[in-house]
Design an enzyme around this catalytic site. Structure first.
Site, mmCIF file in Angstrom:
data_model
loop_
_atom_site.group_PDB
_atom_site.id
_atom_site.type_symbol
_atom_site.label_atom_id
_atom_site.label_comp_id
_atom_site.label_asym_id
_atom_site.label_seq_id
_atom_site.Cartn_x
_atom_site.Cartn_y
_atom_site.Cartn_z
ATOM 1 N N LYS A 110 -7.020 -9.870 25.742
ATOM 2 C CA LYS A 110 -6.339 -9.902 24.456
ATOM 3 C C LYS A 110 -5.199 -10.926 24.442
ATOM 4 C CE LYS A 110 -8.668 -6.289 22.818
ATOM 5 N NZ LYS A 110 -9.515 -5.856 23.944
HETATM 6 C C1 LIG Z 1 -10.740 -5.250 23.969
HETATM 7 C C2 LIG Z 1 -11.443 -5.233 25.248
HETATM 8 C C3 LIG Z 1 -12.842 -5.315 25.317
HETATM 9 C C4 LIG Z 1 -13.705 -5.372 24.092
HETATM 10 O O1 LIG Z 1 -13.544 -6.564 23.386
HETATM 11 P P1 LIG Z 1 -14.000 -6.662 21.853
HETATM 12 O O2 LIG Z 1 -13.556 -7.981 21.387
HETATM 13 O O3 LIG Z 1 -13.281 -5.545 21.158
HETATM 14 O O4 LIG Z 1 -15.460 -6.477 21.817
HETATM 15 C C5 LIG Z 1 -13.430 -5.349 26.564
HETATM 16 N N1 LIG Z 1 -12.695 -5.261 27.687
HETATM 17 C C6 LIG Z 1 -11.349 -5.167 27.659
HETATM 18 C C7 LIG Z 1 -10.602 -5.054 28.939
HETATM 19 C C8 LIG Z 1 -10.680 -5.160 26.445
HETATM 20 O O5 LIG Z 1 -9.350 -5.052 26.423
#
Ligand SMILES: *Cc1c(COP(=O)(O)O)cnc(C)c1O
Length: 492
Positions: A110
């Site tokens: 993120k």
């Molecule tokens: C948010 C997240 C995901 C999923 O990603 P999306 O974009 O919501 O599909 C997978 N792994 C981790 C560690 C995340 O923080």
């Protein structure tokens, strides 16, 4: 480039799409067309620093900013990362490349977007002469919350409020959030799961009376969730950059196809890979990996999206999601940009808990979908460590396993990038548990961190070590139906 809504006629500029976050009708903003990258352009990125690739790619969507303005933003944003490469590729074997997306401050992918979004939002408001205060509302399954808090901390004219599912996030995810400093940050636990947090936030966005009330107080709402195009666009960059680097290292030839495997929750990260493909990146299969909350696996196999299922709390909590919001952007494309049909499906999803795309299923051939249970996830972490001496987290393991299943099924030898979305220490209890029966209590989370380091030798990130001894600053918990009131309490 102009942006249009997936559900109605609304049209807006790229910067306004970022300021608004979501269209008035509840639709998502998408570019009016996909900008194109030639293979020569892509390969020309191979010797550029990461932030320059960002400038080139993001500028294709946000042409109201100059390349130089974008480069200044991304250079600053990624300077806080612990590697100059920003998103390094680790070659596990001839065909398998791990794309490490967790070198930012909060140790999950993120950060790739949320380090950039606050400055994008600030410059967008400045250019548009918008002097309102912004209230950023976030629902998080664990990682978005901290990344957004960290990105927006003490940003002028901005307040940020994060709702997370009480007991739906890992101990370290929670600690990261509740110790968040900054005068403008608010963190609230909700007695519910992630979908309920997300639904609560969407409700607040759709409530025009409430919005008016905020406006009267000089605020406007914005979203840092991946429904905001400003979240999506920095994520497109790392797939394109990775391709250029694979060419540079001689791992692929110019123009050679690759696959991309992504552990998926809200469908944001894999959608960014799809966008990269539509821009011209030579991608054969997009491999969509889910945990036991396998609503997307069923969808890609049958064309039916159904919420009529049990919600599981898993060891990959950031993927414990049943309503994958960004899928709407893919639906928009596979229907040939048919907003009536997309609106109809989204209404059915809300009112009838599901919809069926039936005859459009063949439009999804470029995707492969699979899911893994908890045991398979654990085994994959152990096997990957034993085989490559490389430690992956519980989310990345889901993608590695589904990729392995794909290979077993198809024999496909295409070089594959697997998105690694979190540092393993972020999920230390569940990762440690794979290697030893020793028990550590929640209070002794740093004991567990040290033990995992002793056993695996994986480096402890500075930002985990620094959490120890930080003061807990946020303790509020609310019920699902109290979220709106909680926002009002902050503004008062
Ligand atoms: C948010 C997240 C995901 C999923 O990603 P999306 O974009 O919501 O599909 C997978 N792994 C981790 C560690 C995340 O923080």
């Amino acid at each position: 480039m102009d942006f249009i809504s997936t559900r109605d006629e609304q049209e807006t500029s790229s910067l306004l799409a970022i300021i608004k976050g979501i269209a008035d009708s509840g639709g998502l903003f998408v570019p009016e067309k996909f900008p194109e990258l030639t293979i020569d352009e892509i390969v020309s990125f191979k010797d550029m620093p990461y932030y320059s690739v960002c400038a080139k790619v993001i500028n294709k969507y946000i042409d109201e900013l100059t390349e130089k303005e974008i480069e200044d933003i991304t250079m600053t944003a990624y300077s806080g990362f612990d590697t100059k490469e920003v998103a390094p590729l680790v070659k596990l074997d001839e065909n398998k490349f791990i794309l490490e997306l967790w070198h930012g401050k909060t140790l999950a992918f993120k950060d790739m977007a949320l380090s950039v979004l606050p400055s994008l939002l600030a410059i967008a408001k400045k250019k548009k002469g918008n002097s309102n205060k912004t209230f950023v509302l976030v629902a998080t399954s664990g990682d978005t919350g901290k990344a957004a808090l960290s990105g927006f901390m003490d940003a002028p004219m901005i307040d940020i409020c994060v709702f997370y599912p009480n007991e739906g996030v890992s101990k370290l995810q929670e600690l990261q959030m509740v110790t968040q400093e900054g005068k403008n940050t608010h963190v609230i636990a909700v007695n519910g799961n992630f979908d309920e947090c997300q639904t609560g936030v969407k409700k607040i966005f759709a409530d025009s009376k409430f919005k008016k009330l905020l406006n009267d107080k000089g605020y406007e709402l914005s979203s840092a969730n991946s429904i905001n195009f400003g979240r999506l666009v920095p994520q497109i960059v790392y797939y394109i950059n990775s391709y250029a680097k694979l060419v540079k290292n001689g791992d692929i030839a110019k123009g050679e196809m690759i696959n991309i495997a992504v552990p998926t929750g809200n469908f944001g990260n894999i959608l960014a890979a799809y966008y990269a493909k539509r821009m011209g990146l030579p991608v054969k299969k997009l491999i969509c990996a889910s945990n036991a909350n396998n609503v997307l696996t069923d969808f890609f196999k049958s064309g039916n999206y159904s919420l009529d299922r049990k919600f599981y709390k898993t060891i990959s909590p950031s993927m414990d999601i049943l309503i994958s919001s960004n899928l709407e952007r893919l639906l928009y494309e596979i229907t040939g940009r048919d907003k009536e049909t997309v609106s109809k499906w989204m209404i059915e999803l809300k009112d009838k808990k599901g919809y069926s795309i039936s005859e459009k299923l063949n439009q999804l051939n470029e995707f492969y979908a699979g899911w893994v249970d908890e045991e398979g996830t654990r085994k994959t972490i152990k096997e990957t460590f034993d085989k490559y001496n490389y430690l992956i987290d519980t989310h990345t393991a889901v993608a590695v396993k589904v990729y392995n299943d794909y290979i077993r099924e198809t024999g496909d030898k295409t070089k594959t990038i697997i998105a690694s979305t979190a540092n393993p220490y972020k999920f230390v209890f569940d990762v440690l548990n794979i290697f030893t029966d020793e028990k550590f209590s929640d209070e002794d989370v740093f004991g567990a961190v040290n033990r995992l380091n002793e056993i695996t030798g994986a480096k402890i990130p500075k930002n985990i070590a620094e959490l120890e001894g930080k003061k807990i600053l946020h303790t509020k918990t609310v019920e699902k139906n109290e979220m709106q009131q909680a926002v009002l309490d902050i503004i008062k």
